[in-house]
Motif scaffolding. Structure first.
Motif, short mmCIF file in Angstrom:
data_model
loop_
_atom_site.label_atom_id
_atom_site.label_comp_id
_atom_site.label_asym_id
_atom_site.label_seq_id
_atom_site.Cartn_x
_atom_site.Cartn_y
_atom_site.Cartn_z
N LEU A 106 0.71 -1.22 -0.04
CA LEU A 106 0.00 0.09 0.16
C LEU A 106 0.69 1.22 0.03
O LEU A 106 0.48 2.11 -0.54
N SER A 107 1.86 1.28 0.74
CA SER A 107 2.63 2.31 0.73
C SER A 107 3.38 2.82 -0.32
O SER A 107 3.54 3.90 -0.94
N GLN A 108 3.86 1.59 -1.09
CA GLN A 108 4.59 1.97 -2.48
C GLN A 108 3.79 2.09 -3.57
O GLN A 108 4.15 2.90 -4.37
N MET A 109 2.62 1.73 -3.62
CA MET A 109 1.59 1.95 -4.48
C MET A 109 1.15 3.45 -4.22
O MET A 109 1.18 4.30 -5.37
N LEU A 110 1.01 4.19 -3.10
CA LEU A 110 0.60 5.66 -2.82
C LEU A 110 1.90 6.52 -3.14
O LEU A 110 1.53 7.53 -3.56
N LYS A 111 2.84 5.83 -2.90
CA LYS A 111 4.10 6.71 -3.13
C LYS A 111 4.02 6.91 -4.70
O LYS A 111 4.37 7.92 -5.24
N PHE A 112 3.88 5.86 -5.56
CA PHE A 112 3.98 5.83 -7.03
C PHE A 112 2.93 7.01 -7.39
O PHE A 112 3.31 7.83 -8.02
N LEU A 113 1.77 7.02 -6.79
CA LEU A 113 0.68 7.76 -7.05
C LEU A 113 0.76 9.48 -6.65
O LEU A 113 0.62 10.35 -7.64
N THR A 114 1.29 9.40 -5.52
CA THR A 114 1.42 10.84 -4.97
C THR A 114 2.60 11.54 -4.62
O THR A 114 2.80 12.55 -4.75
N GLY A 115 3.92 10.56 -5.09
CA GLY A 115 5.02 11.09 -4.37
C GLY A 115 5.32 11.20 -3.10
O GLY A 115 6.48 11.91 -2.87
N ASP A 116 4.60 10.89 -2.13
CA ASP A 116 4.81 11.11 -0.84
C ASP A 116 5.24 9.77 -0.22
O ASP A 116 5.12 8.62 -0.75
N HIS A 117 5.70 9.89 1.24
CA HIS A 117 5.80 8.70 1.84
C HIS A 117 5.04 8.34 2.79
O HIS A 117 4.42 9.55 3.63
N TRP A 118 4.27 7.36 2.92
CA TRP A 118 2.95 6.97 3.49
C TRP A 118 3.38 5.56 4.26
O TRP A 118 3.88 4.83 4.14
N SER A 119 2.97 6.02 5.46
CA SER A 119 2.92 4.89 6.60
C SER A 119 1.64 4.73 7.22
O SER A 119 1.03 5.55 7.11
#
Length: 447
Positions: A106-119
């Motif tokens: 999930l974190s990698q998927m959203l990083k690809f989408l938004t450019g942010d670091h998600w935890s």
């Protein structure tokens, strides 16, 4: 600076004393019902006789929280580099174990989408909200052949027309927050209903968050995470109905790839809302959660002009196209004294104009703020000429070195190698479509 967000289900869902969350988002209203427009979507599905799984509801709640964080946490204020934010979400779910296993994906998927670091921290829902689904008012006798996203844009309109003209029975799912998207969806659905009657159903979700929800954080208008929310709403719908597990994402191949026009528009500066890698990652997440739903873009190898030209009811498309909304920021022309409308100069507007010129016999009657592209020299340092100049440079560079297309299409993200030639082809044809409407247009630095 990391921003920690606690997603709460009701007043009794109190964050632990050790959790120093900056922001709390309550997903339950004062009457104890699911809020933020999510409950209304579920009620609409229940009235159709459809019942989603709790896992799908969890996905929808999580996606709404991600969308809230994406639009509510200011990049300018909280990103050390002016773009990349660090966001931590604490989310209640029905089966915390399933979600913990998907944290990295999930974190990698959203990083690809938004450019942010998600935890993420996942915890079990409070006892009084163990279930949000309920027995529908009637038996699920729906016979939908697929669920299709319906944004109110030109591509989703073509997708709906093609399905209906082919005798399919789609369930159209829409998300809206701003008035322009809502107006476009409503107008188009009304006409489609007049023409096709009960051949389809539609579900519209009014989901968004106001500045008051993030008074401490500021705001961000890029909305990179909107597609995660939009796809999740469609997954809930497909999971709920018994007749289909297919979600269609109608988007032309040029926009889906969204190859940067120049070296300065890399990463999430170019959106990846329908990029094949993100759709594949979303499908993997959904299946890992035990949700039997597939996501597919049926137009991934077609340009927008090809979509228009091959539309199965071009007369209806010509009639409805002016009411569709493709502009990335239709409200921005207010600052130049105009009512919200297609600006005519952003990348989506340029691709739209090119597609209608290539795909329809009729003249495009859409109202554009920048109506005449050739009437004067456009300043490439201003809003009028910036994207046009970039497009012209990119198209010229591609003409001089057509072999670079194979490298360029892979720049935004990984692609299936077996499909690489098809993506190269749609990129070249799409760029040529736009080049056609830019012939004779003059754009340069003025002053």
């Amino acid at each position: 600076m990391k921003r920690k967000i606690f997603v709460r289900l009701g007043r009794d869902d109190v964050k632990p004393a050790y959790d120093a969350a900056d922001i709390t988002i309550d997903m339950i209203d004062n009457f104890g019902a699911l809020d933020r427009g999510l409950g209304q979507l579920l009620d609409r599905l229940f009235k159709l006789g459809a019942k989603p799984s709790e896992a799908a509801v969890d996905l929808m709640i999580l996606a709404a929280a991600v969308y809230a964080a994406d639009t509510g946490v200011s990049r300018e204020r909280y990103a050390d580099d002016g773009w990349t934010r660090m966001i931590d979400l604490n989310v209640p779910v029905a089966e915390a174990g399933f979600w913990k296993n998907q944290q990295d994906h999930l974190s990698q998927m959203l990083k690809f989408l938004t450019g942010d670091h998600w935890s993420f921290t996942f915890r079990h829902r409070p006892n009084n909200f163990q279930t949000f689904t309920k027995q529908p008012e009637k038996m699920d006798l729906t016979d939908f052949t697929q669920v299709s996203l319906f944004s109110g844009g030109l591509d989703s309109l073509i997708g709906a027309i093609d399905l209906l003209a082919s005798g399919q029975r789609p369930l159209l799912v829409s998300h809206y927050w701003d008035g322009e998207a809502s107006s476009a969806q409503r107008q188009l659905l009304e006409v489609l209903k007049e023409r096709h009657g009960d051949a389809f159903e539609s579900v519209r979700a009014y989901i968004g968050f106001r500045k008051l929800d993030f008074a401490e954080a500021g705001s961000d208008n890029n909305q990179r995470a909107r597609s995660f929310l939009f796809y999740s709403l469609a997954v809930v719908a497909a999971d709920a109905v018994a007749s289909t597990n297919k979600v269609l994402i109608p988007e032309n191949g040029l926009i889906a790839l969204n190859v940067p026009m120049d070296a300065h528009r890399l990463g999430s500066l170019s959106t990846r809302t329908a990029h094949p890698h993100f759709i594949r990652s979303m499908s993997e997440l959904v299946n890992a959660l035990g949700i039997d739903v597939t996501l597919e873009n049926p137009y991934r190898f077609k340009t927008k002009g090809e979509m228009a030209r091959e539309c199965k009811d071009r007369d209806l498309l010509a009639e409805l196209a002016p009411a569709s909304m493709s502009c990335s920021h239709p409200a921005q022309v207010r600052f130049e004294g105009a009512q919200p409308q297609h600006c005519g100069r952003c990348v989506p507007c340029l691709i739209r104009r090119a597609s209608l010129a290539a795909g329809l016999v009729e003249t495009d009657t859409t109202q554009y703020f920048l109506d005449d592209l050739k009437g004067s020299v456009l300043d490439s340092k201003s809003a009028d000429g910036k994207n046009i100049r970039s497009f012209m440079f990119a198209a010229e560079n591609l003409r001089q070195n057509p072999g670079r297309a194979r490298f360029l299409v892979q720049k935004p993200g990984p692609l299936n190698h077996d499909d690489l030639d098809a993506y190269v082809g749609v990129y070249r044809r799409g760029m040529e479509e736009v080049s056609e409407i830019l012939r004779g247009v003059r754009a340069k630095h003025v002053g």
